[in-house]
Design an enzyme around this catalytic site. Sequence first.
Site, PDB file in Angstrom:
ATOM      1  N   ASP A 120      34.741  82.893  59.983  1.00 50.68           N
ATOM      2  CA  ASP A 120      35.431  84.154  59.692  1.00 50.68           C
ATOM      3  C   ASP A 120      36.316  84.615  60.836  1.00 50.68           C
ATOM      4  O   ASP A 120      37.097  85.553  60.683  1.00 50.68           O
ATOM      5  CB  ASP A 120      34.395  85.248  59.363  1.00 50.68           C
ATOM      6  CG  ASP A 120      35.035  86.502  58.786  1.00 50.68           C
ATOM      7  OD1 ASP A 120      35.949  86.365  57.951  1.00 50.68           O
ATOM      8  OD2 ASP A 120      34.633  87.610  59.175  1.00 50.68           O
TER       9      ASP A 120
ATOM     10  N   SER B  87      37.816  91.746  54.982  1.00 51.38           N
ATOM     11  CA  SER B  87      37.517  90.670  54.047  1.00 51.38           C
ATOM     12  C   SER B  87      36.973  91.245  52.745  1.00 51.38           C
ATOM     13  O   SER B  87      36.188  92.201  52.753  1.00 51.38           O
ATOM     14  CB  SER B  87      36.482  89.711  54.648  1.00 51.38           C
ATOM     15  OG  SER B  87      36.908  89.211  55.896  1.00 51.38           O
TER      16      SER B  87
ATOM     17  N   GLN C  19      38.995  82.495  51.674  1.00 50.10           N
ATOM     18  CA  GLN C  19      38.737  83.924  51.832  1.00 50.10           C
ATOM     19  C   GLN C  19      39.928  84.717  51.312  1.00 50.10           C
ATOM     20  O   GLN C  19      41.084  84.301  51.459  1.00 50.10           O
ATOM     21  CB  GLN C  19      38.500  84.286  53.299  1.00 50.10           C
ATOM     22  CG  GLN C  19      38.146  85.742  53.544  1.00 50.10           C
ATOM     23  CD  GLN C  19      37.905  86.031  55.018  1.00 50.10           C
ATOM     24  OE1 GLN C  19      38.814  86.431  55.726  1.00 50.10           O
ATOM     25  NE2 GLN C  19      36.680  85.832  55.478  1.00 50.10           N
TER      26      GLN C  19
END
Length: 319
Positions: free
Chosen positions: A232, A254, A304
């Site tokens: 991430d 996110s 993502q």
Amino acid sequence: MSSPQAPKDGQGGGGGDPPGDLRSVLVTSVLNLEPLDEDLFRGRHYWVPTSQRLFGGQIVGQALVAAAKSVSEDVHVHSLHCYFVRAGDPKVPVLYQVEQTRTGVSFSVRSVKAMQHGKPIFICQASFQQVQPSPMQHQFSMPTVPPPEELLDYEDFIDQCLRNPNLQEKYRVGMNRIAAQEVPIEIKLVNPPTLSQMQRMEPKQMFWVRARGYIGEGDIKMHCCVAAYISDYAFLGTALLPHQWQHKVRFMVSLDHSMWFHAPFRADHWMLYECESPWAGSSRGLVHGRLWRQDGVLAVSCAQEGVIRVKPRVSESKL
């Protein structure tokens, strides 16, 4: 957590273990959950971004740790799919509640809910599989890039940029913030941009990455949890690269995060993180990523989507 084993030294590339007493803080602190009851765990925070929101990679990694504790030793994670539903509060711990959705012969599914203040902030489903050899195999080829030993540490790159008297203030502020952070990840940029290139970048980036400190061979479950944390970091920012010279970020978080695990690896060895954003619009950005072992094996794939709200930058000539 055991079986299958992560690659031993000399396998999978990226060797050069630090001494065994320099244990990675990701294992000893960040991903070391406190058991409270059956399938109920508490996680604490190590690093909080400047946004003062919880780091999404921490939540994904801790949720995967919780899920992995509820499966047998002969299965390992092959995929996970997550949604961030509320902002995390860095002032209080996170509770992880695991539901043993299904335990099958070959595949098992676990659902994890992360809670704060009595409400879910994150939901995740992870699927685990017994090792099943198959004659059907293929993968893309790893990009040809310089090895990490030939590249600057990220901290050295930032320092080099800050020493440049021609660095514009809009970049200097952000780089000073980055330099002040204590992130448990080591990064080496591949082809770092020059000042002139920052104004015409593609939505693509590659960097070598590994956990700080020593994790050891251990078992692949823990290395997958560390990779979930790592995946991430700077990921969604790939969608900003073509726009950062025109727009300033007002808000970026996110929305979801997915990962697929293909081959054993060590998260404390250098891996190449290849990131690209095929689309951005409607205040959202989409990013795809691949983590490659140094020997060219594709270890992990990720995707993502996130909210990205921006505002036009004020030109320096108007200041």
